[in-house]
Scaffold this motif. Structure first.
Motif, short mmCIF file in Angstrom:
data_model
loop_
_atom_site.label_atom_id
_atom_site.label_comp_id
_atom_site.label_asym_id
_atom_site.label_seq_id
_atom_site.Cartn_x
_atom_site.Cartn_y
_atom_site.Cartn_z
N LEU A 54 12.71 31.76 11.26
CA LEU A 54 11.77 31.30 12.26
C LEU A 54 10.65 32.32 12.52
CD1 LEU A 54 13.02 29.04 14.96
CD2 LEU A 54 11.37 30.77 15.63
N ASP A 59 14.41 36.47 9.06
CA ASP A 59 14.66 35.38 10.01
C ASP A 59 13.79 34.17 9.65
OD1 ASP A 59 15.75 34.77 12.96
OD2 ASP A 59 13.72 33.96 12.75
N GLU A 77 15.50 28.99 21.31
CA GLU A 77 15.18 27.56 21.45
C GLU A 77 15.17 26.85 20.09
OE1 GLU A 77 12.31 27.80 25.40
OE2 GLU A 77 11.43 28.07 23.43
N GLY A 78 15.20 27.63 19.03
CA GLY A 78 15.14 27.04 17.68
C GLY A 78 13.81 26.34 17.44
N ARG A 79 12.75 26.85 18.03
CA ARG A 79 11.44 26.20 17.88
C ARG A 79 10.54 27.05 16.99
NH1 ARG A 79 9.28 26.32 23.18
NH2 ARG A 79 7.57 25.09 22.38
N PRO A 80 10.28 26.57 15.78
CA PRO A 80 9.44 27.35 14.87
C PRO A 80 8.05 27.55 15.45
CG PRO A 80 10.40 25.45 13.75
CD PRO A 80 10.66 25.29 15.22
N GLU A 104 12.37 36.32 20.75
CA GLU A 104 13.76 35.88 20.91
C GLU A 104 13.83 34.55 21.66
OE1 GLU A 104 16.50 36.84 19.67
OE2 GLU A 104 16.04 38.80 18.82
N ARG A 116 11.74 32.00 21.37
CA ARG A 116 11.54 30.91 20.40
C ARG A 116 12.74 30.80 19.46
NH1 ARG A 116 6.41 28.02 21.06
NH2 ARG A 116 6.96 27.02 19.10
N ARG A 117 13.36 31.91 19.14
CA ARG A 117 14.56 31.84 18.29
C ARG A 117 15.68 31.12 19.04
NH1 ARG A 117 17.23 36.77 16.55
NH2 ARG A 117 18.03 35.65 14.74
#
Ligand code: ADP
Length: 555
Positions: A222, A220, A192-195, A187, A189-190
């Motif tokens: 990502l 999802d 933060e929107g960082r793949p 969650e 990384r989600r």
């Protein structure tokens, strides 16, 4: 403190012929993995251009999820390896796109550092125990010598005495605690929107992550495409979660996983991760059979070439007798005369006569049946009667050292049993003992024997798993030996091997012993030489598998 949750009764193998090393080199390496990342089909990223196009290889984005990471939280080698591997991957040219991020629980014993900037992020995480089904978890992130540590701070789960349990046993809600750890990592990384390309799961504590990906985050954009690898540092700990507690994992009361009795988290990790490895080639072979497979041998076999052994390295900067500030005098392979001062200092600390030339055998480990403290206890009276001295340091299940306590009581000043976790004393034993004992019943890899060699203390180890891959027996290879190996898991076999070692140590002609010490100290364990590149290659292969470029999993 109770060590990692034990859920499976082991059956032990008797003999395990291992590989032998060339002099001055470690024996193990990688089994079952094409060595070069460039060989991996489909290892490329976005630069791929249609059928037949040569894919360019780009660096990958990797997070680790682990229950231990030195120096923050450690009960054994898991902590050493997570820390050293995360750091060394950054030193493998072209391996990483960004430093590894290690997600670790913020246990009560883990301080938030005051000497560097710490970023704080509140993340909403699905939580079966929270009102409304989700709660806020704080992630505290900072630089940690070559990687980024991300502490998952949730006091109800982690602010307790003990990492895995207390004097009464394992915490009953470990599935919830560690399920929350993996969920928080994903969650974060989600949020933060960082793949990310690869989630490296370490041991059962992280295995809920692959269930969460498969059963919750599939769509999802990502998390769904992220590859997952599982590194098994110890197959004895499964994270067995009975059906009545499955809801703790956070996948609903009755997720389509496991079977009637519940979910074996390690088994799920083995079956679902794109790639699975353990930490030495010999152990990787041993666990395919019923004697050492801990009930998971058929699952491991079903993974075919997706399961491999990568021998651990050792952080040679952290473990260096030339710079170790805690030992009485520095020394190195060219001149190990400083060991004498370390030996005298160690004697003084445990109440042994420093001037006594009688050999000192050291043993350090988690108090677990795996580690063979009972074999040491069985051999100790005869060894002590024969003139040897023994210093044992162990932490965990105190019930396992009754034999060592009795031996210490019978031989005061000759046998010492220190029952605690003590990083400083451990270093002093590695440096000050003459011989190091590692009589493990099974050993995925073992850091202890490597550290001992680096500190000029030749090991006596059982020929199993990583011990067979890292110790070269002096009598089998007089010019290349770095220690002593024995086969049977019995006090007598251990004693005979100790007597062989003591015999060489006591030779009037010092050349054989000095050569042994010199070779043991000269072994190159550098992570970045072989092990970390092998992990980088495994990560790429996992990414290819996630994309479907490796064909159907070998089930
Ligand atoms: P395992 O991973 O099975 O615990 P390893 O040999 O791989 O065994 O790693 C053990 C690590 O933990 C080594 O760094 C060792 O020095 C350390 N260790 C184990 N027990 C203790 C203890 N009681 N005090 C200090 N260090 C310990």
């Amino acid at each position: 403190m109770i060590p990692r949750t034990t859920v499976f009764v082991n059956r032990f193998s008797r003999t395990n012929p291992g590989e032998r090393a060339a002099p001055g080199r470690r024996a193990g390496g990688v089994s079952g993995l094409a060595p070069a990342a460039a060989d991996v089909p489909g290892a490329g990223g976005p630069a791929s251009r249609g059928p037949g196009a040569r894919r360019t290889i780009r660096a990958v984005r990797v997070i680790f999820v682990a229950a231990e990471c030195e120096p923050w939280a450690k009960t054994g080698g898991l902590g050493d390896v997570v820390d050293a591997l995360a750091r060394s991957l950054a030193r493998v040219p072209g391996a990483l796109d960004e430093p590894v991020e290690v997600f670790l629980p913020r246990y009560r014993s883990v301080p938030v550092p005051r000497d560097r900037p710490v970023e704080t992020l509140a993340v909403r995480v699905p939580d079966p125990r929270a009102a409304g089904g989700s709660g806020e978890i704080v992630i505290r992130s900072f630089e940690a010598a070559g990687y980024r540590l991300r502490l998952v701070d949730h006091p109800p789960a982690f602010d307790r005495d003990g990492l895995y349990g207390n004097a009464r046993g394992d915490f009953a809600d470990n599935a919830w605690r560690f399920g929350l750890l993996t969920r928080a990592a994903l969650e974060t990384r989600r949020a933060e929107g960082r793949p990310l390309d690869v989630v490296a799961l370490h041991d059962w504590h992280a295995c809920a992550g692959v269930l969460q990906r498969d059963l919750v985050y599939g769509p999802d954009p990502l998390i769904g495409p992220a590859a997952m690898t599982l590194t098994i540092h110890n197959l004895a700990y499964h994270g067995w979660t009975p059906r009545a507690r499955v809801a703790q994992i956070g996948l609903g009361a009755d997720p389509p996983a496991g079977d009637g009795w519940g979910i074996d988290l390690l088994r799920e990790g083995i079956l679902r991760a794109e790639m699975v490895n353990t930490v030495s080639p010999t152990y990787a072979r041993e666990v395919l059979g019923p004697e050492m497979g801990m009930g998971l041998e058929s699952q491991l076999r079903s993974r075919g070439a997706r399961f491999l052994g990568i021998l651990n390295g050792l952080d040679q900067e952290l473990w260096d007798p030339a710079t170790d500030a805690l030992i009485a005098a520095p020394f190195d392979a060219a001149d190990h005369s400083g060991k004498a001062a370390c030996r005298a200092d160690l004697c003084a600390r445990v109440g042994f006569e420093a001037a006594d030339p009688a050999p000192i055998l050291g043993v350090i480990g988690r108090l677990d049946p795996q580690k063979g403290f009972d074999l040491v206890a069985g051999a100790a009276p005869a060894l002590a009667a024969g003139g040897a001295r023994i210093i044992a340091l162990g932490s965990g299940d105190a019930g396992l050292v009754a034999g060592m306590r009795a031996a210490a009581a019978a031989f005061p000043g000759r046998i010492a049993m220190v029952e605690r976790f003590d990083r400083d004393l451990a270093r002093r034993i590695y440096a000050g003992a003459d011989i190091f004992l590692m009589p493990s019943r099974f050993e995925p890899c073992g850091q202890g024997q490597m550290i001992a060699m680096r500190y000029g203390t030749p090991p006596v180890g059982r020929r199993t798993g990583g011990l067979a891959d890292t110790i070269v027996d002096l009598h089998e290879d007089p010019a290349g030996g770095t220690g002593f190996l024995f086969d049977e898991a019995t006090p007598d076999a251990l004693r005979f091997a100790c007597e062989r070692a003591i015999g060489v140590l006591g030779d009037r002609d010092r050349r054989r012993w000095d050569g042994l010490v010199r070779r043991a100290m000269a072994v190159d364990w550098a992570w970045e030489r072989a092990s970390a590149p092998a992990y980088a290659a495994m990560f790429r292969r996992a990414m290819a598998a996630r994309r479907g470029d490796l064909g159907a999993p070998a089930r």
